[in-house]
Design a protein around this motif. Structure first.
Motif, PDB file in Angstrom:
ATOM      1  N   GLY A   1      -9.327  -1.066  11.908  1.00 14.28           N
ATOM      2  CA  GLY A   1      -8.917  -1.604  10.628  1.00 14.28           C
ATOM      3  C   GLY A   1      -9.945  -1.406   9.542  1.00 14.28           C
ATOM      4  O   GLY A   1     -10.770  -0.492   9.614  1.00 14.28           O
ATOM      5  N   ASN A   2      -9.872  -2.270   8.539  1.00 17.57           N
ATOM      6  CA  ASN A   2     -10.709  -2.173   7.356  1.00 17.57           C
ATOM      7  C   ASN A   2     -10.525  -0.828   6.650  1.00 17.57           C
ATOM      8  O   ASN A   2     -11.466  -0.256   6.106  1.00 17.57           O
ATOM      9  N   PHE A   3      -9.293  -0.345   6.679  1.00 17.52           N
ATOM     10  CA  PHE A   3      -9.001   0.956   6.092  1.00 17.52           C
ATOM     11  C   PHE A   3      -8.768   0.845   4.588  1.00 17.52           C
ATOM     12  O   PHE A   3      -8.231  -0.152   4.097  1.00 17.52           O
ATOM     13  N   THR A   4      -9.127   1.894   3.886  1.00 15.79           N
ATOM     14  CA  THR A   4      -8.637   2.123   2.527  1.00 15.79           C
ATOM     15  C   THR A   4      -7.488   3.109   2.652  1.00 15.79           C
ATOM     16  O   THR A   4      -7.672   4.205   3.190  1.00 15.79           O
ATOM     17  N   LEU A   5      -6.313   2.709   2.203  1.00 15.26           N
ATOM     18  CA  LEU A   5      -5.124   3.548   2.318  1.00 15.26           C
ATOM     19  C   LEU A   5      -4.738   4.088   0.946  1.00 15.26           C
ATOM     20  O   LEU A   5      -4.546   3.315   0.003  1.00 15.26           O
ATOM     21  N   ILE A   6      -4.647   5.392   0.847  1.00 13.43           N
ATOM     22  CA  ILE A   6      -4.160   6.053  -0.361  1.00 13.43           C
ATOM     23  C   ILE A   6      -2.786   6.614  -0.040  1.00 13.43           C
ATOM     24  O   ILE A   6      -2.651   7.510   0.794  1.00 13.43           O
ATOM     25  N   SER A   7      -1.768   6.051  -0.659  1.00 14.98           N
ATOM     26  CA  SER A   7      -0.402   6.509  -0.406  1.00 14.98           C
ATOM     27  C   SER A   7       0.448   6.200  -1.627  1.00 14.98           C
ATOM     28  O   SER A   7       0.055   5.393  -2.480  1.00 14.98           O
ATOM     29  N   ASN A   8       1.594   6.827  -1.699  1.00 12.21           N
ATOM     30  CA  ASN A   8       2.459   6.545  -2.839  1.00 12.21           C
ATOM     31  C   ASN A   8       2.840   5.073  -2.908  1.00 12.21           C
ATOM     32  O   ASN A   8       2.978   4.505  -3.982  1.00 12.21           O
ATOM     33  N   ASP A   9       2.997   4.441  -1.736  1.00 12.97           N
ATOM     34  CA  ASP A   9       3.511   3.073  -1.670  1.00 12.97           C
ATOM     35  C   ASP A   9       3.102   2.454  -0.346  1.00 12.97           C
ATOM     36  O   ASP A   9       2.360   3.056   0.429  1.00 12.97           O
ATOM     37  N   ALA A  10       3.620   1.257  -0.085  1.00 12.84           N
ATOM     38  CA  ALA A  10       3.332   0.566   1.177  1.00 12.84           C
ATOM     39  C   ALA A  10       4.560   0.524   2.065  1.00 12.84           C
ATOM     40  O   ALA A  10       4.683  -0.344   2.922  1.00 12.84           O
ATOM     41  N   SER A  11       5.482   1.456   1.863  1.00 15.33           N
ATOM     42  CA  SER A  11       6.738   1.532   2.598  1.00 15.33           C
ATOM     43  C   SER A  11       7.500   0.210   2.449  1.00 15.33           C
ATOM     44  O   SER A  11       7.437  -0.432   1.399  1.00 15.33           O
ATOM     45  N   GLN A  12       8.196  -0.207   3.484  1.00 17.09           N
ATOM     46  CA  GLN A  12       9.047  -1.398   3.374  1.00 17.09           C
ATOM     47  C   GLN A  12       9.155  -2.086   4.735  1.00 17.09           C
ATOM     48  O   GLN A  12       8.962  -1.449   5.781  1.00 17.09           O
ATOM     49  N   PRO A  13       9.451  -3.368   4.732  1.00 14.98           N
ATOM     50  CA  PRO A  13       9.480  -4.105   6.002  1.00 14.98           C
ATOM     51  C   PRO A  13      10.511  -3.578   6.992  1.00 14.98           C
ATOM     52  O   PRO A  13      10.248  -3.551   8.194  1.00 14.98           O
ATOM     53  N   GLY A  14      11.681  -3.176   6.528  1.00 12.67           N
ATOM     54  CA  GLY A  14      12.725  -2.723   7.435  1.00 12.67           C
ATOM     55  C   GLY A  14      12.965  -1.236   7.327  1.00 12.67           C
ATOM     56  O   GLY A  14      12.997  -0.686   6.226  1.00 12.67           O
TER      57      GLY A  14
ATOM     58  N   PRO B   1      15.276   2.422   8.533  1.00 13.80           N
ATOM     59  CA  PRO B   1      16.688   2.814   8.600  1.00 13.80           C
ATOM     60  C   PRO B   1      17.313   2.649   9.977  1.00 13.80           C
ATOM     61  O   PRO B   1      18.538   2.593  10.093  1.00 13.80           O
ATOM     62  N   LEU B   2      16.491   2.550  11.009  1.00 12.28           N
ATOM     63  CA  LEU B   2      17.012   2.392  12.371  1.00 12.28           C
ATOM     64  C   LEU B   2      16.806   0.968  12.877  1.00 12.28           C
ATOM     65  O   LEU B   2      16.867   0.717  14.074  1.00 12.28           O
ATOM     66  N   GLY B   3      16.561   0.059  11.946  1.00 14.44           N
ATOM     67  CA  GLY B   3      16.385  -1.342  12.323  1.00 14.44           C
ATOM     68  C   GLY B   3      14.965  -1.721  12.687  1.00 14.44           C
ATOM     69  O   GLY B   3      14.738  -2.803  13.234  1.00 14.44           O
ATOM     70  N   GLU B   4      14.004  -0.858  12.372  1.00 14.96           N
ATOM     71  CA  GLU B   4      12.614  -1.172  12.659  1.00 14.96           C
ATOM     72  C   GLU B   4      12.179  -2.412  11.884  1.00 14.96           C
ATOM     73  O   GLU B   4      12.602  -2.643  10.753  1.00 14.96           O
ATOM     74  N   ASP B   5      11.318  -3.213  12.501  1.00  8.56           N
ATOM     75  CA  ASP B   5      10.793  -4.381  11.803  1.00  8.56           C
ATOM     76  C   ASP B   5       9.893  -3.969  10.649  1.00  8.56           C
ATOM     77  O   ASP B   5       9.938  -4.556   9.571  1.00  8.56           O
ATOM     78  N   TYR B   6       9.065  -2.968  10.880  1.00 10.24           N
ATOM     79  CA  TYR B   6       8.162  -2.472   9.844  1.00 10.24           C
ATOM     80  C   TYR B   6       8.200  -0.954   9.911  1.00 10.24           C
ATOM     81  O   TYR B   6       8.164  -0.366  10.990  1.00 10.24           O
ATOM     82  N   TYR B   7       8.252  -0.327   8.746  1.00  6.60           N
ATOM     83  CA  TYR B   7       8.507   1.114   8.677  1.00  6.60           C
ATOM     84  C   TYR B   7       7.274   1.845   8.166  1.00  6.60           C
ATOM     85  O   TYR B   7       6.758   1.547   7.085  1.00  6.60           O
ATOM     86  N   GLY B   8       6.779   2.788   8.955  1.00  2.61           N
ATOM     87  CA  GLY B   8       5.646   3.591   8.524  1.00  2.61           C
ATOM     88  C   GLY B   8       4.418   2.761   8.240  1.00  2.61           C
ATOM     89  O   GLY B   8       4.038   1.867   9.005  1.00  2.61           O
ATOM     90  N   VAL B   9       3.790   3.038   7.091  1.00  5.48           N
ATOM     91  CA  VAL B   9       2.519   2.375   6.775  1.00  5.48           C
ATOM     92  C   VAL B   9       2.667   0.870   6.578  1.00  5.48           C
ATOM     93  O   VAL B   9       1.660   0.150   6.545  1.00  5.48           O
ATOM     94  N   ALA B  10       3.900   0.370   6.474  1.00  6.09           N
ATOM     95  CA  ALA B  10       4.098  -1.084   6.395  1.00  6.09           C
ATOM     96  C   ALA B  10       3.545  -1.780   7.631  1.00  6.09           C
ATOM     97  O   ALA B  10       3.153  -2.957   7.563  1.00  6.09           O
TER      98      ALA B  10
END
Length: 229
Positions: free
Chosen positions: A44-57, A59-68
């Motif tokens: 942890g303790n990462f600095t994340l550079i990304s367009n966004d923080a994705s989203q909690p859900g 498309p396949l019902g995941e609780d957290y998606y990608g970098v979320a």
């Protein structure tokens, strides 16, 4: 030529406290298997550079998606992004002080990454002139007037690690992105000291026509075969 590694080996290459660039837009184009493995790594303790923080859900019902997943786990100490409204946890962590958030105009962020990859001293943009963007002295180096018009001088951005995902990657590390999943990954692959690419499908050299190669293998250090991971 890129070296093929397992998920575990890829995660081992990413140190605690690293600055990480992740390609994608609202999770589309994230390297999902690498990010999932990283979310379970205890790092942890990462600095994340990304367009966004994705989203909690997802498309396949995941609780957290990608970098979320990384945001939810508290693995991100500093987020540099363009918009975060679809992930409410960002606002919660920003206000409770557990995560620093810097919001940068989307086009400016893309150009700052491109400048970092090209070895340039930054980028001049009129976007943000006269707004609170000017107040962020960590990223705005000053103002420049060109032909009577004011521009912000935005600093170049680089990272320790870039994590990208290609729909097809050949055995030399050449990458083809499907549709809009290429977003941000193109400049990010040039602007990091270490580039790890996740392949939806690994193909033989020559199966991607030269004119269809989006990220050249010379920029890619390691590849994870996501189809077998």
């Amino acid at each position: 030529m890129a070296k093929f590694v397992s998920l575990e080996e890829a995660v081992a290459l990413i140190p605690d406290g690293a600055t990480i660039m992740c390609g994608g837009f609202m999770g589309c184009g994230n390297a999902h298997k690498i990010i999932d493995a990283l979310s379970k790594s205890g790092k942890g303790n990462f600095t994340l550079i990304s367009n966004d923080a994705s989203q909690p859900g997802g498309p396949l019902g995941e609780d957290y998606y990608g970098v979320a997943k990384l945001v939810h786990n508290g693995q991100i100490s500093h987020l540099i992004a363009t918009h975060v409204g679809l992930n409410p946890e960002v606002a919660v962590r920003m206000h409770d002080g557990s995560m620093k958030v810097d919001l940068i105009p989307q086009g400016s962020l893309a150009e700052m990454i491109r400048a970092g990859g090209a070895g340039l001293g930054g980028v001049l943009t009129p976007t943000g002139v006269g707004t609170i963007v000017e107040d962020n002295k960590d990223f705005v180096l000053g103002k420049v007037t060109v032909d009577g018009r004011e521009y912000l001088h935005m600093r170049p951005l680089r990272a320790d690690v870039a994590i990208i995902c290609g729909h097809k990657i050949d055995k030399a590390g050449n990458v083809w992105y499907k549709g809009t999943t290429r977003n941000f990954s193109l400049p990010m692959a040039t602007a990091a000291d270490l580039v790890i690419a996740e392949a939806d499908e690994v193909v033989e050299i020559g199966e991607i026509a030269p004119e269809n190669v989006h990220t050249y293998g010379v920029f890619v250090d390691y590849v994870v075969d996501g189809g077998k991971a």
